[in-house]
Scaffold this motif. Structure first.
Motif, short mmCIF file in Angstrom:
data_model
loop_
_atom_site.label_atom_id
_atom_site.label_comp_id
_atom_site.label_asym_id
_atom_site.label_seq_id
_atom_site.Cartn_x
_atom_site.Cartn_y
_atom_site.Cartn_z
N GLY A 264 0.83 -1.20 0.00
CA GLY A 264 0.00 0.00 0.00
C GLY A 264 0.86 1.24 0.00
N GLY A 265 0.47 2.25 -0.73
CA GLY A 265 1.27 3.46 -0.79
C GLY A 265 0.44 4.68 -1.11
N LYS A 266 1.06 5.82 -1.03
CA LYS A 266 0.39 7.08 -1.42
C LYS A 266 1.45 8.08 -1.83
N SER A 267 1.25 8.63 -3.02
CA SER A 267 2.17 9.64 -3.52
C SER A 267 1.76 11.01 -3.02
N GLY A 268 2.71 11.94 -3.09
CA GLY A 268 2.43 13.31 -2.70
C GLY A 268 3.35 14.26 -3.42
N THR A 269 2.84 15.43 -3.73
CA THR A 269 3.63 16.48 -4.37
C THR A 269 3.42 17.75 -3.57
N ALA A 270 4.49 18.26 -3.00
CA ALA A 270 4.39 19.42 -2.12
C ALA A 270 4.86 20.67 -2.86
N GLN A 271 4.01 21.65 -2.92
CA GLN A 271 4.36 22.90 -3.60
C GLN A 271 5.36 23.70 -2.78
N VAL A 272 6.38 24.21 -3.48
CA VAL A 272 7.35 25.09 -2.84
C VAL A 272 6.84 26.52 -2.83
N PHE A 273 6.06 26.88 -3.84
CA PHE A 273 5.42 28.20 -3.86
C PHE A 273 4.02 28.03 -4.45
N SER A 274 3.16 28.98 -4.16
CA SER A 274 1.75 28.88 -4.56
C SER A 274 1.55 29.38 -5.98
N LEU A 275 0.69 28.68 -6.71
CA LEU A 275 0.31 29.10 -8.05
C LEU A 275 -0.98 29.91 -7.98
N GLY A 276 -1.15 30.79 -8.94
CA GLY A 276 -2.40 31.51 -9.06
C GLY A 276 -3.52 30.58 -9.52
N GLN A 277 -4.76 31.03 -9.44
CA GLN A 277 -5.91 30.18 -9.72
C GLN A 277 -5.86 29.59 -11.12
N ASP A 278 -5.41 30.35 -12.10
CA ASP A 278 -5.42 29.86 -13.48
C ASP A 278 -4.01 29.54 -13.99
N GLN A 279 -3.02 29.52 -13.09
CA GLN A 279 -1.66 29.19 -13.50
C GLN A 279 -1.47 27.68 -13.56
N ARG A 280 -0.57 27.25 -14.44
CA ARG A 280 -0.23 25.84 -14.54
C ARG A 280 1.23 25.66 -14.14
N TYR A 281 1.48 24.53 -13.48
CA TYR A 281 2.85 24.22 -13.05
C TYR A 281 3.65 23.70 -14.22
N ASP A 282 4.82 24.31 -14.48
CA ASP A 282 5.71 23.86 -15.54
C ASP A 282 7.12 23.83 -14.97
N ALA A 283 7.60 22.61 -14.67
CA ALA A 283 8.91 22.46 -14.03
C ALA A 283 10.04 23.03 -14.88
N ASP A 284 9.91 22.91 -16.21
CA ASP A 284 10.98 23.36 -17.10
C ASP A 284 11.20 24.86 -17.03
#
Length: 636
Positions: free
Chosen positions: A539-559
């Motif tokens: 059994g497991g569970k993944s998680g992704t923790a934001q380092v900074f907050s995105l705006g409501q309509d912003q998309r996360y782009d690691a590049d």
């Protein structure tokens, strides 16, 4: 011409001169006698103890015998912290004829550099108990020992002592678990038992070395020796042997610890592995590490400054002090809270359009899959890590009930029994925010907590502990890192263990476990690639923790982001599902999605613990798998 006649002698004048001279001579004698008597009073009364001690020390001297520090082993008897023979330079200031001149001569003989000489003089000037040897330098080399031996007649009070010095064979890998010993400083000297620590120069500073200092140190002994006028020992008159410190056997498994260290491969992060049934910590790794042996002998200023200024913070123990948003790893615990509070049932479903909205609020709190997952029940909410389901649950529970239920799993408080320096991290509450910011708690903040973001902060040790409680079906076993102290076992049932978690329906545990199994083995599971070829139920569970907050309509782009602004990758796991033997928490800083990075590390840890020797994970293969992932998140 006739010479003038001699003057006639005057007896009265000669008598006056004689009397004056006699008086002056008497006064001089009286003054000198007074000075002599004053000096005698000073030496015999004022300085009686000092000179009586020096006089006695010309013949009989009592020397402390430091105890041998206890060794530290892993659970299989592998030596982790040992004592190696070395030569130390000590000075008894009261026996030095000229303290300043002695230091000047020692600096010249030892060929010390500018920084070394400054540190050398600082150690020599530290407060010390009378007639106690001060440690000036450790781990002398052969040339230094030879020069000091040749000039021994010029160095009263200076000794080269053969002693045992702490040594850590695998320091960078184990430093954050073991800690290290260092020189006793001025503040410590004031609080230590003078008799017990007589002749001892080192004390535990961090980690296991600090927490178990009393057991590891032992008790100093004494010996009475006869010496000549130069202080050389002629014979031993009596002895009280020191009591050696107790050896400590840890719960750590060195091979598993080494695997965790290698898996992180220099990336900033931490891995904690535990045995759920006993609370034994099997691995506790924080990367990067550092060479703790430098601190034993006294790290130079340049090296210490380099460690302090390193952006990767090697001195920081991420495993027990690192505070991170838990991300979606907390969804199984929220599901249990919702079941316990009656806010949900395993069969209850919601319709996920890709977002959640509070009543009378236009803001959309989005799911990671922007078009939504459609109909979602408890098990599917875990498998696909659906945010909307947990926004809904968090809103229904409210921050007060969320806070209390998560505290039951150990979040927001120290969980370890013998983990020195552990952080509380933070489980936010209405009262906390009012005290911290002077502001009320807002409903939107509850939603952030519902997906492990916002103010909520956890340590990797807390995550591993909560996962163990979950694997134990609510039974609390406090984490510990010591298995045996001397010949005495550390008990499993420890004081201050939190109460067990109880549910109205025991079958609810199975439903949450089923959802966590689908994370890895299900067709929609966020970490389904991790489950390929799995030979046991996990059994497991993944998680992704934001380092900074995105705006409501912003998309996360690691590049488009700097490396240190990218999301942290987290994963929790336990296995086998029907009889858990290991629980793991993993965090890799700025690595991206937990399902694509941290999950593979967790799988490698469980494989190593559960599979036979010929089926052990290949670290290089795990690294290749991580490199093949482009950082895109298959689920948070």
């Amino acid at each position: 011409m006739r010479e003038p006649p001699d003057k006639l002698k005057s007896p009265e004048q000669e008598l006056r001169i004689f009397r004056v001279r006699s008086l002056v001579a008497a006064l001089v004698v009286v003054a000198l006698t007074g000075l002599l008597m004053g000096r005698l009073v000073y030496l015999q009364v004022v300085q009686h103890e000092v000179y009586s001690t020096r006089s006695e020390n010309n013949r009989v001297r009592v020397e402390p015998l430091p105890p041998t520090r206890g060794l530290i082993y892993d659970r299989n008897g592998v030596l982790l912290a040992e004592n190696r023979p070395t030569y130390n330079l000590t000075l008894v200031r009261e026996r030095a004829d000229d303290f300043a001149a002695t230091l000047d001569l020692l600096e010249a003989l030892l060929a010390l550099s500018g920084d070394e000489a400054k540190a050398f003089r600082a150690r020599a000037s530290q407060p010390q108990r009378p007639f106690e040897p001060a440690l000036l330098m450790s781990d002398l080399n052969e040339q230094q020992i030879a020069r000091l031996a040749i000039n021994r007649h010029r160095l009263p009070g200076v000794e080269v002592e053969a002693q045992l010095l702490r040594y850590y064979p695998d320091a960078p890998m184990l430093v954050h678990a073991l800690g290290y010993v260092g020189r006793i400083n001025t503040d410590e000297l004031k609080s230590l038992d003078a008799g017990r620590y007589a002749g001892t120069h080192f004390i535990g500073k961090t980690g296991v070395e600090r927490f178990y200092e009393d057991a590891l140190h032992g008790q100093s002994g004494l010996r009475q020796v006869e010496t000549n006028a130069r202080g050389r020992v002629l014979s031993e008159l009596g002895r009280t042997n020191p009591v050696p410190g107790k050896d400590i056997t840890l719960t750590l498994d060195k091979e598993l610890q080494s695997l965790a260290f290698d898996l992180l491969d220099g990336r900033r992060g931490a891995i904690v592995a535990m045995a759920p049934a006993t609370g034994e910590i099997l691995a506790l790794v924080s990367v990067p590490g550092y060479d703790s042996n430098q601190f034993v002998t006294g790290i130079d200023i340049g090296s210490y400054r380099a460690l302090q200024q390193d952006l990767d913070l090697p001195l920081f123990n991420r495993a027990i002090r690192g505070q991170y948003p838990p991300g979606s790893t907390i969804k199984p615990f929220l599901a249990m809270a919702g079941l316990a509070e009656g806010a949900i049932t395993p069969e209850k479903t919601i319709n996920d359009p890709g977002y959640f909205q509070l009543p009378n609020d236009s803001r959309r709190y989005r799911n990671w899959l922007r078009w939504g997952h459609g109909r979602v029940d408890l098990e599917r909410s875990l498998a696909v890590s659906n945010n909307t389901y947990y926004y809904t649950l968090a809103h229904e529970l409210g921050i007060d009930r969320l806070h209390e239920r998560m505290r039951d799993f150990g979040f927001g408080k120290r969980v370890g029994h013998d983990i020195f320096g552990e952080s509380n991290a933070l489980m936010p509450s209405r009262e906390w925010k009012r005290d911290r910011f002077g502001q009320p708690w807002y409903p939107g903040e509850t939603l952030s907590v519902g997906i492990g973001q916002g103010y909520w902060q956890v340590t990797p040790l807390q995550l591993a502990t909560a996962t163990s409680v979950l694997a134990n079906r609510g039974e609390w076993v406090k984490p510990r890192i010591a298995r045996r102290i001397g010949e005495e076992d550390v008990p499993v049932d420890l004081p201050d263990t939190p109460p067990d978690l109880e549910l109205a329906n025991e079958a609810w545990w199975d439903r949450v476990f089923a959802g966590m199994e689908k994370v890895i083995s299900g067709s929609e599971g966020t970490a389904r690639r991790t489950g390929v070829g799995l030979e046991y139920r996990m059994g497991g569970k993944s998680g992704t923790a934001q380092v900074f907050s995105l705006g409501q309509d912003q998309r996360y782009d690691a590049d488009e982001l700097a490396e240190r602004l990218r999301d942290h990758a987290l994963f929790i796991a336990f296995a086998p599902l029907d009889d858990p033997q290991i629980a793991v928490s993993v965090i890799v800083e700025n690595a991206g999605g937990g399902s694509t990075h941290a999950a593979h590390l967790a799988r490698a840890m469980t494989d190593a613990w559960l599979l036979d020797e010929d089926e052990q994970p290949d670290v290089e293969e795990v690294r290749e798998t991580l490199e093949s992932n482009d950082g895109s998140v298959a689920g948070n």
